[in-house]
Design a protein around this motif. Structure first.
Motif, PDB file in Angstrom:
ATOM      1  N   LEU A   1       5.878  -7.936  16.169  1.00 32.33           N
ATOM      2  CA  LEU A   1       7.225  -8.494  16.303  1.00 32.33           C
ATOM      3  C   LEU A   1       7.277  -9.836  15.564  1.00 32.33           C
ATOM      4  N   THR A   2       7.912  -9.848  14.403  1.00 29.00           N
ATOM      5  CA  THR A   2       7.827 -11.084  13.604  1.00 29.00           C
ATOM      6  C   THR A   2       8.588 -12.255  14.235  1.00 29.00           C
ATOM      7  N   THR A   3       9.613 -11.965  15.051  1.00 30.58           N
ATOM      8  CA  THR A   3      10.301 -13.073  15.732  1.00 30.58           C
ATOM      9  C   THR A   3      10.038 -13.019  17.236  1.00 30.58           C
ATOM     10  N   GLY A   4       8.955 -12.352  17.618  1.00 30.36           N
ATOM     11  CA  GLY A   4       8.682 -12.087  19.032  1.00 30.36           C
ATOM     12  C   GLY A   4       8.668 -13.312  19.927  1.00 30.36           C
ATOM     13  N   GLU A   5       8.229 -14.431  19.378  1.00 28.67           N
ATOM     14  CA  GLU A   5       8.103 -15.630  20.199  1.00 28.67           C
ATOM     15  C   GLU A   5       9.431 -16.059  20.813  1.00 28.67           C
ATOM     16  N   SER A   6      10.549 -15.772  20.112  1.00 27.25           N
ATOM     17  CA  SER A   6      11.843 -16.248  20.610  1.00 27.25           C
ATOM     18  C   SER A   6      12.282 -15.564  21.895  1.00 27.25           C
ATOM     19  N   VAL A   7      11.651 -14.431  22.252  1.00 27.28           N
ATOM     20  CA  VAL A   7      12.050 -13.786  23.510  1.00 27.28           C
ATOM     21  C   VAL A   7      10.986 -13.938  24.601  1.00 27.28           C
ATOM     22  N   THR A   8       9.894 -14.642  24.304  1.00 27.20           N
ATOM     23  CA  THR A   8       8.832 -14.744  25.317  1.00 27.20           C
ATOM     24  C   THR A   8       9.332 -15.441  26.578  1.00 27.20           C
ATOM     25  N   GLN A   9      10.141 -16.477  26.430  1.00 27.41           N
ATOM     26  CA  GLN A   9      10.605 -17.217  27.606  1.00 27.41           C
ATOM     27  C   GLN A   9      11.560 -16.383  28.444  1.00 27.41           C
ATOM     28  N   ARG A  10      12.344 -15.528  27.774  1.00 29.17           N
ATOM     29  CA  ARG A  10      13.334 -14.731  28.498  1.00 29.17           C
ATOM     30  C   ARG A  10      12.719 -13.484  29.119  1.00 29.17           C
ATOM     31  N   LEU A  11      11.768 -12.874  28.429  1.00 26.30           N
ATOM     32  CA  LEU A  11      11.191 -11.632  28.937  1.00 26.30           C
ATOM     33  C   LEU A  11      10.106 -11.883  29.970  1.00 26.30           C
ATOM     34  N   GLY A  12       9.380 -12.986  29.817  1.00 27.43           N
ATOM     35  CA  GLY A  12       8.304 -13.266  30.763  1.00 27.43           C
ATOM     36  C   GLY A  12       7.284 -12.140  30.790  1.00 27.43           C
ATOM     37  N   ARG A  13       6.974 -11.663  31.990  1.00 21.39           N
ATOM     38  CA  ARG A  13       5.904 -10.665  32.076  1.00 21.39           C
ATOM     39  C   ARG A  13       6.356  -9.265  31.665  1.00 21.39           C
ATOM     40  N   LYS A  14       7.644  -9.125  31.335  1.00 19.48           N
ATOM     41  CA  LYS A  14       8.090  -7.823  30.853  1.00 19.48           C
ATOM     42  C   LYS A  14       7.656  -7.563  29.420  1.00 19.48           C
ATOM     43  N   LEU A  15       7.181  -8.609  28.753  1.00 18.85           N
ATOM     44  CA  LEU A  15       6.634  -8.406  27.410  1.00 18.85           C
ATOM     45  C   LEU A  15       5.247  -7.804  27.570  1.00 18.85           C
ATOM     46  N   PRO A  16       5.032  -6.579  27.066  1.00 22.46           N
ATOM     47  CA  PRO A  16       3.729  -5.934  27.327  1.00 22.46           C
ATOM     48  C   PRO A  16       2.580  -6.678  26.632  1.00 22.46           C
ATOM     49  N   ASP A  17       1.435  -6.721  27.282  1.00 22.15           N
ATOM     50  CA  ASP A  17       0.252  -7.336  26.678  1.00 22.15           C
ATOM     51  C   ASP A  17      -0.142  -6.558  25.429  1.00 22.15           C
ATOM     52  N   GLY A  18      -0.669  -7.267  24.467  1.00 18.59           N
ATOM     53  CA  GLY A  18      -1.214  -6.593  23.291  1.00 18.59           C
ATOM     54  C   GLY A  18      -0.264  -6.505  22.113  1.00 18.59           C
ATOM     55  N   VAL A  19       1.010  -6.916  22.268  1.00 20.39           N
ATOM     56  CA  VAL A  19       1.882  -6.900  21.100  1.00 20.39           C
ATOM     57  C   VAL A  19       1.619  -8.158  20.259  1.00 20.39           C
ATOM     58  N   ILE A  20       1.735  -7.980  18.942  1.00 16.51           N
ATOM     59  CA  ILE A  20       1.507  -9.102  18.033  1.00 16.51           C
ATOM     60  C   ILE A  20       2.824  -9.846  17.877  1.00 16.51           C
ATOM     61  N   ILE A  21       2.789 -11.158  18.083  1.00 18.27           N
ATOM     62  CA  ILE A  21       4.045 -11.888  17.936  1.00 18.27           C
ATOM     63  C   ILE A  21       3.923 -13.029  16.933  1.00 18.27           C
ATOM     64  N   GLY A  22       5.028 -13.258  16.246  1.00 17.00           N
ATOM     65  CA  GLY A  22       5.144 -14.368  15.313  1.00 17.00           C
ATOM     66  C   GLY A  22       6.298 -15.252  15.740  1.00 17.00           C
ATOM     67  N   ALA A  23       6.425 -16.418  15.108  1.00  9.47           N
ATOM     68  CA  ALA A  23       7.445 -17.385  15.511  1.00  9.47           C
ATOM     69  C   ALA A  23       8.131 -18.002  14.300  1.00  9.47           C
TER      70      ALA A  23
END
Lengths: 435, 320
Positions: free
Chosen positions: A271-293
């Motif tokens: 997920l190239t913009t994955g970091e922008s949803v980390t605060q909103r998704l919290g633990r619903k973001l599955p472990d092991g996905v690659i995230i960029g910011a």
């Protein structure tokens, strides 16, 4: 006059009164103040993930700079000694509106400088107008490399790296960490951002992992929200790596819908913009996905005095940690402060000319929040920064998102050299990259 | 409203808008150009409206005109603003002519939806065209004015304003003439009872087709002017929200007079600008609220205010 007539009159008058009022009050402004237009999506789909975090960062930075509270070396009050006064303008409504509002800001409201624009379309449309009106303008977040590759500007700057870096960084991360990848596929929104992101990623993958092969990309339309069919198709023959440049609500929906069907266990999600949803998704973001910011920001940021300060003051004030749009906005304010400070030093106190201000930022290198910014491309108008990717891991003890396997790539490893067109650079095997 | 007043208004119209162009502050010039450009589109919608047709896809012709301005100078050495606007208008007119063969067979919601469908097909093609910048669009080359390229950007803006004013004024004159002609007067008749129009010996389809072409041509001219003013074209000009905005302004303006679309367009642009400035997070609410107020209290649009003040009669709709 009957009641109905009265109502008719007042309803129309109410619509117009607001107009008359500012026409009178617009002009007055004090000499020592620096009036800055701050533009972003404050309504619509991009407001939640980008616009509001950016606006919060802007409010925080205006107050901190005016009070001299930003850590050293930015602990002097104001920009060039002037107190910053922000005017917030919504970016929704299309490019016609953006150009209209840009002109209004400068010509009617007397704005001295503008920081803004999340959409690449807005940036492309506004840049020539900024140049025409000779107004110091910092594009803080939009992605397309075309802005400084298709034209030359004097007064327009971009203090975040352009989108080429996101895709090249992503491909390099796959090569570094998952070098035996044979198949990859993309699911991207069917508009310029998604198309460009996939094109760059695909080209970069062919350059760094020539043996790998791309499966037919998927192009759901933007704001589709429902990805049942796409997820089914991906589940039937999952690629080893799944690239997506989704953002905001689309990204959240896709993560929730695909993780419910365990897609993340069958393919490596990137997920190239994955970091922008980390605060909103919290633990619903599955472990092991690659995230960029889109740079080394948020949980991918380097720990420095400055980045710790931003993260802490932002969290204290808004109850959530800053994400990359907040960093993009905050560093644009730092860039503006540097430009005005340098210009004020050159002009000796009086309100500096726009040429002095632009010269104060051109070709400069400075430290922002967790990253170094080097105004290297586009004849000194476009920044390059390092970038980082990592793998998300939810820490249930602290209740916070953490990140493992972080790899940070130096700026010159993931950005084209000065004067080289981004797409040509990737196609040509990324000549001159210093990793 | 008396015909004399209407024609007086038209005769003094051009000098008035041109004079305004000389005295307007810099920021208002751009707003003026955009208002005139969009006013042209609304003028076309007004024509269709009087025939009982609403197009939810007028952005198609608006966008076609805009993209012509963007693409044409890349292949031909044409930079003259007026020439570009005329060519784009003609091109959009041809597009309207071609699509008209299908569109003229439908009425009411089917007409509206078919227009929308065509505009969204064009939108889809543009989004898929990476060479045209997809959704980001691309910049338009700098234009000249009768062989003259102004040095100062603000002079450039005022030249474009004059061009827009002249084009809009000619369009108004033309539409006014047309509405007074037999074919123009058929508008109301087609709206009321198409069958009777046929019995009178006129082809309602042909009349509708002609209106579609006029509306398309004017929308193309409007799009071309807007593209030159903005300096950038992108698919949002074709999107249904843009088309919806034109319908919005038509309702706001009222269809009582050929000047109404231009006035309504100016009011709309000013309203939106100040709404954005004062309520950056709720401006859509303000604009929508105003539309609601107009629909509820001024069913004849803003024009009915002027009409009433001139003649003191309490009739929201003009007869012509």
């Amino acid at each position: 006059m009957s009641i109905k007539n009265l109502l008719r009159g007042t309803s129309v008058a109410a619509c117009l009164v607001a107009g008359a009022m500012t026409a009178i009050s617009g002009a007055a402004q004090a000499q020592e103040k620096l009036k800055v237009g701050v533009v972003g999506f404050y309504t619509g789909a991009a407001a939640g993930p980008f616009g509001i975090p950016a606006r919060n960062a802007a409010e925080l930075m205006v107050e901190a700079i005016n009070a001299g509270n930003v850590p050293a070396p930015y602990n002097t009050k104001g920009a060039g000694g002037m107190e910053i006064e922000a005017v917030y303008i919504d970016e929704s409504g299309g490019t016609t509106k953006q150009v209209t509002e840009y002109r209004n800001m400068v010509q009617r409201q007397g704005v001295d400088a503008v920081i803004g624009y999340i959409s690449s379309g807005s940036c492309l449309a506004v840049a020539p107008v900024a140049e025409e009106l000779k107004t110091f303008t910092i594009l803080f977040d939009c992605g397309t490399p075309r802005i400084f590759e298709d034209a030359d500007y004097q007064y327009v700057f971009r203090t975040s790296a352009h989108a080429t870096m996101d895709s090249v960084g992503a491909a390099r991360y796959i090569a570094t960490k998952f070098g035996d990848t044979k198949t990859y596929q993309g699911i991207n929104q069917n508009y310029a951002w998604g198309q460009d992101s996939w094109r760059d990623f695909d080209l970069a993958m062919q350059s760094v992992l020539p043996g790998s092969e791309a499966a037919e990309p998927l192009w759901p339309k933007i704001f589709q929200g429902q990805y049942g069919a796409e997820i089914s198709r991906l589940s039937v023959s999952p690629p080893e790596v799944l690239h997506t440049s989704f953002w905001g609500g689309d990204l959240e929906s896709f993560i929730l819908q695909s993780s419910a069907r365990s897609l993340h266990k069958r393919t490596k999600m990137l997920l190239t913009t994955g970091e922008s949803v980390t605060q909103r998704l919290g633990r619903k973001l599955p472990d092991g996905v690659i995230i960029g910011a889109r740079g080394p920001y948020g949980i991918l940021a380097k720990e420095t005095e400055l980045s710790k300060w931003l993260s802490q003051t932002f969290a204290d004030r808004f109850g959530t940690k800053p994400t990359f749009p907040s960093y993009h906005m905050a560093q644009a304010f730092i860039a503006m402060k540097i430009a005005y400070d340098n210009a004020a030093a050159a002009s000796g106190g009086s309100k500096p000319s726009v040429d002095d201000v632009a010269a104060g930022l051109r070709h400069k290198t400075f430290e922002a929040f967790g990253t170094t910014i080097d105004m290297k491309l586009g004849k000194g108008q476009q920044a390059i920064t390092p970038t980082a990717y990592g793998i998300a891991k939810w820490d249930s003890d602290t209740g916070e998102q953490t990140i493992t396997d972080v790899v940070t790539y130096p700026a010159e490893c993931v950005n084209p050299p000065a004067g080289v067109n981004s797409v040509d650079w990737i196609k040509g095997g990324m000549q001159g990259a210093k990793c | 409203m008396s015909p004399a007043f209407r024609s007086n208004l038209l005769q003094i119209g051009l000098p008035v808008i041109l004079a305004l162009g000389l005295f307007m502050p810099d920021w208002a010039i751009f707003l003026g150009i955009i208002s005139l450009a969009k006013g042209l589109v609304v003028l076309g919608l007004m024509l269709l409206w009087r025939t009982g047709l609403v197009s939810f896809g007028q952005g198609l012709f608006y966008g076609a005109g805009a993209y012509m301005v963007g693409i044409l100078p890349q292949y031909l050495p044409i930079t003259d603003a007026l020439l570009l606007v005329l060519i784009s208008a003609v091109a959009a007119g041809f597009l309207a002519f071609a699509l008209g063969f299908l569109l003229r067979r439908y009425r009411e919601i089917f007409f509206a939806m078919l227009c929308l469908a065509f505009s969204m097909i064009f939108f889809g093609i543009l989004v898929k065209s990476e060479s045209l910048g997809s959704t980001d669009g691309f910049n338009v080359v700098e234009t000249s004015y009768l062989g003259f390229v102004p040095e100062e950007p603000i002079v450039m803006q005022r030249m474009l304003y004059i061009t827009a004013a002249v084009v809009a004024w000619f369009a108004c004159l033309f539409v006014n003439r047309y509405l007074g002609s037999t074919m123009g007067r058929l508008s109301r008749a087609i709206k009321d009872n198409e069958l009777r129009v046929e019995y009178l010996g006129f082809s309602a389809k042909r009349a509708v087709h002609f209106k579609i072409v006029i509306a398309g041509t004017m929308a193309g001219a409007g799009g071309a002017l807007a593209a030159i003013a903005i300096g950038h074209v992108d698919p949002e000009m074709v999107w249904w929200i843009q088309s919806g905005e034109f319908v919005f302004v038509t309702i706001l303006s009222g269809v009582g007079n050929v000047i109404a679309p231009l006035l309504g367009s100016v009011v709309f642009e000013i309203l939106r600008t100040f709404a954005i400035e004062y309520a950056p997070q709720a401006w859509q609410f303000v604009v929508g609220g105003c539309l609601l107020a107009v629909i509820m209290f001024l069913p004849g649009g803003l024009w009915s205010l002027i009409e009433r003040s001139k003649e003191g009669k309490d009739d929201g709709n003009s007869s012509r």
